[in-house]
Design an enzyme around this catalytic site. Structure first.
Site, PDB file in Angstrom:
ATOM      1  N   GLU A  23     -10.584  -0.056  11.529  1.00 29.50           N
ATOM      2  CA  GLU A  23     -11.207  -1.063  10.654  1.00 29.50           C
ATOM      3  C   GLU A  23     -10.956  -2.492  11.165  1.00 29.50           C
ATOM      4  O   GLU A  23     -11.728  -3.389  10.866  1.00 29.50           O
ATOM      5  CB  GLU A  23     -10.765  -0.920   9.204  1.00 29.50           C
TER       6      GLU A  23
ATOM      7  N   GLY B 175       0.840  -1.204   0.000  1.00 28.46           N
ATOM      8  CA  GLY B 175       0.000   0.000   0.000  1.00 28.46           C
ATOM      9  C   GLY B 175       0.871   1.250   0.000  1.00 28.46           C
ATOM     10  O   GLY B 175       1.871   1.314   0.709  1.00 28.46           O
TER      11      GLY B 175
ATOM     12  N   ARG C  84      -5.000   7.942   3.085  1.00 27.93           N
ATOM     13  CA  ARG C  84      -3.708   7.456   2.589  1.00 27.93           C
ATOM     14  C   ARG C  84      -3.074   8.398   1.572  1.00 27.93           C
ATOM     15  O   ARG C  84      -1.861   8.485   1.459  1.00 27.93           O
ATOM     16  CB  ARG C  84      -3.903   6.070   1.984  1.00 27.93           C
TER      17      ARG C  84
ATOM     18  N   ASP D 295      -0.284   2.629   8.840  1.00 27.51           N
ATOM     19  CA  ASP D 295      -0.877   2.051  10.049  1.00 27.51           C
ATOM     20  C   ASP D 295       0.005   2.177  11.298  1.00 27.51           C
ATOM     21  O   ASP D 295      -0.468   1.938  12.394  1.00 27.51           O
ATOM     22  CB  ASP D 295      -1.157   0.552   9.830  1.00 27.51           C
TER      23      ASP D 295
ATOM     24  N   ARG E 228     -25.661  15.812  16.355  1.00 29.26           N
ATOM     25  CA  ARG E 228     -25.662  14.419  15.900  1.00 29.26           C
ATOM     26  C   ARG E 228     -24.509  13.595  16.483  1.00 29.26           C
ATOM     27  O   ARG E 228     -23.538  14.143  16.998  1.00 29.26           O
ATOM     28  CB  ARG E 228     -25.491  14.382  14.371  1.00 29.26           C
TER      29      ARG E 228
ATOM     30  N   MET F  58      -8.622   3.658   8.973  1.00 35.13           N
ATOM     31  CA  MET F  58      -7.812   2.504   8.568  1.00 35.13           C
ATOM     32  C   MET F  58      -6.995   1.966   9.745  1.00 35.13           C
ATOM     33  O   MET F  58      -6.839   2.634  10.761  1.00 35.13           O
ATOM     34  CB  MET F  58      -6.905   2.871   7.396  1.00 35.13           C
TER      35      MET F  58
ATOM     36  N   SER G 239       6.158  -6.717   2.394  1.00 35.53           N
ATOM     37  CA  SER G 239       7.174  -6.335   1.402  1.00 35.53           C
ATOM     38  C   SER G 239       8.576  -6.544   1.960  1.00 35.53           C
ATOM     39  O   SER G 239       9.498  -6.953   1.247  1.00 35.53           O
ATOM     40  CB  SER G 239       7.015  -4.861   1.010  1.00 35.53           C
TER      41      SER G 239
ATOM     42  N   ARG H 179     -24.784   9.162  12.053  1.00 34.84           N
ATOM     43  CA  ARG H 179     -24.297   8.913  10.689  1.00 34.84           C
ATOM     44  C   ARG H 179     -22.963   8.167  10.769  1.00 34.84           C
ATOM     45  O   ARG H 179     -22.214   8.334  11.731  1.00 34.84           O
ATOM     46  CB  ARG H 179     -24.050  10.232   9.937  1.00 34.84           C
TER      47      ARG H 179
HETATM   48  O1  F6P Z   1      -1.814  -1.267   5.313  1.00 36.03           O
HETATM   49  C1  F6P Z   1      -2.233  -0.025   4.895  1.00 36.03           C
HETATM   50  C2  F6P Z   1      -3.708  -0.013   4.584  1.00 36.03           C
HETATM   51  O2  F6P Z   1      -4.045   1.299   4.240  1.00 36.03           O
HETATM   52  C3  F6P Z   1      -4.607  -0.543   5.700  1.00 36.03           C
HETATM   53  O3  F6P Z   1      -4.852   0.385   6.714  1.00 36.03           O
HETATM   54  C4  F6P Z   1      -5.841  -0.910   4.926  1.00 36.03           C
HETATM   55  O4  F6P Z   1      -6.539  -1.934   5.561  1.00 36.03           O
HETATM   56  C5  F6P Z   1      -5.279  -1.416   3.625  1.00 36.03           C
HETATM   57  O5  F6P Z   1      -4.013  -0.829   3.469  1.00 36.03           O
HETATM   58  C6  F6P Z   1      -6.158  -1.110   2.444  1.00 36.03           C
HETATM   59  O6  F6P Z   1      -5.604  -1.742   1.333  1.00 36.03           O
HETATM   60  P1  F6P Z   1      -6.112  -1.475  -0.157  1.00 36.03           P
HETATM   61  O7  F6P Z   1      -5.652  -0.113  -0.556  1.00 36.03           O
HETATM   62  O8  F6P Z   1      -5.476  -2.539  -0.949  1.00 36.03           O
HETATM   63  O9  F6P Z   1      -7.604  -1.554  -0.128  1.00 36.03           O
END
Ligand code: F6P
Length: 412
Positions: free
Chosen positions: A296, A10, A333, A197, A232, A239, A152, A324
């Protein structure tokens, strides 16, 4: 030394600063600098499929070093310094590309990774890695900087340990000459951790995590105003697959009401009661808005995922809050790196080249990390193994061990 840098897994903010620092340091220290496009996938693909258009254009470099007939964005022609990299878009069919000083100019401030990244399936096979070794030897490259996550970096160490075997096989198949085999007996490799992360052991901070955190804080600031206006509740999913650092730090930085992270699942299965009573008490003292952050990878007491929609239903049904869900997704990212994700990757990129220059067949592959604001080297495999152990400890509900593996001071 001919040194190549690639980004893998990623993308994360700061990867371009790494490439820039590695390229400039390598050139300043008298090495040839190369980039590999599209991560390990580019190493496997190599330069065998260079298009005629690119071949012609490369051949048409004029005496001043300008390459003609290649487009760069709006059609500008670039003077490419000592290299032949023009842009990922234009160098079709060439994945391992020599670069010059000017090619990485201004890369500090660019988000993502300009040389591309991929999660390569082929590189996970022995054949794929042998092809990658062949492509590197064909270009004369004997040192590699890999910037990516733990997967990696594991790939990097496997590649290095197998290297002599690949060289021997390529020689016995007459794919490389005796001289090439002799000149490439040892692969120098170094890893830098690119991951939003902040999920790697033996480093305080991974490249891209500070920018992602900043992005989340900005998003919460925006949500706060609309949440306040309507009184609200908002459930924000952020992530962090196996690591709650982003959720935790964002919660602390923005005064969230409740946070769910994988490393600290609720002890009993009554988390709904605990969350509702905390939020109810915040409302009773005058809070007009509610922010709940869910990583997540968040887990409940039975280690089942806690999902944002379920949290929303609990808040709506039990507290009657107009609720919401906002999933921040890849907005976390991408985008411009913050200052920390320019400075630290630069220092780490410099250290990476120095580690490669000092590398011998006896020294381990290093990971360049950060400890107490200082750049440091640690054995790559030790860091990867510890990171894996964290996941095992979480799965076994041994959260204290998980935290102490990530941060030894936690145990003290
Ligand atoms: O490991 C980095 C990350 O951004 C995680 O936080 C997330 O779960 C994952 O990559 C998402 O991966 P992709 O971009 O392949 O959906």
């Amino acid at each position: 030394m001919k040194l190549a840098v690639l980004t893998s897994g990623g993308d994360s903010a700061g990867m371009n600063a790494v490439v820039r620092a590695v390229v400039k340091t390598a050139i300043a220290k008298g090495c040839e600098a190369w980039v590999v496009r599209e991560g390990y996938e580019g190493l496997v693909r190599g330069n065998a499929h260079e298009t005629q258009e690119v071949k012609d254009a490369r051949a048409s470099k004029d005496e001043a070093g300008f390459v003609h007939n290649l487009r760069f964005g709006d059609g500008e022609l670039l003077k490419d310094g000592t290299g032949d990299f023009i842009s990922g878009r234009t160098m079709r069919g060439r994945y391992i590309v020599r670069v010059g000083w000017d090619d990485v100019r201004g890369w500090f401030g660019e988000g993502g990774t300009l040389i591309g990244t991929a999660r390569s399936v082929t590189f996970r096979t022995t054949e794929g890695r042998q092809t990658a070794a062949h492509n590197m030897i064909k270009e004369g490259i004997d040192a590699l900087v890999v910037c990516g996550g733990d997967g990696s970096l594991t790939g990097a160490d496997v590649f290095r340990s197998e290297w002599p075997k690949h060289v021997e096989a390529l020689r016995s198949q007459d794919k490389i000459t005796e001289e090439q085999a002799k000149a490439h007996q040892h692969l120098r490799i170094v890893g830098l951790v690119g991951s939003i992360d902040n999920d790697m052991a033996m480093t305080d901070m991974t490249i891209g995590a500070p920018t992602a955190l900043h992005r989340i804080c900005e998003a919460i600031d925006n949500i706060n105003s609309t949440a306040y206006s309507h009184s609200r509740a908002f459930v924000l999913e952020v992530m962090g697959r196996h690591c709650g650092w982003l959720a935790l730090m964002a919660g602390v930085s923005s005064g969230a009401d409740f946070i769910f992270i994988p490393e600290n699942p609720p002890e009993a299965d009554n988390w709904e009661d605990r969350m509702c009573s905390a939020i109810q008490s915040h409302r009773e003292i005058g809070q007009r808005k509610t922010i709940v952050i869910v990583a997540e990878g968040a887990l409940d007491s039975a280690l089942k995922p806690i999902c944002a929609d379920h949290v929303k239903d609990v808040l709506a049904n039990r507290l009657g809050l107009d609720t919401r869900v906002t999933t921040l997704g890849h907005t976390q990212r991408g985008g411009v790196p913050c200052a920390y994700d320019r400075i630290m990757p630069t220092l780490q990129g410099i250290e990476a080249v120095e580690a490669l220059l000092e590398s011998t067949p006896e020294t381990p592959s290093y990971m360049i990390g950060v400890r107490e604001n200082k750049i440091h080297r640690v054995p790559l495999m030790e860091a990867v193994a510890k990171t894996r152990e964290v996941a095992t400890a979480i799965a076994a509900k041994d959260f204290a061990r998980a935290m102490s593996l990530r941060d030894p001071e936690f145990a003290e």
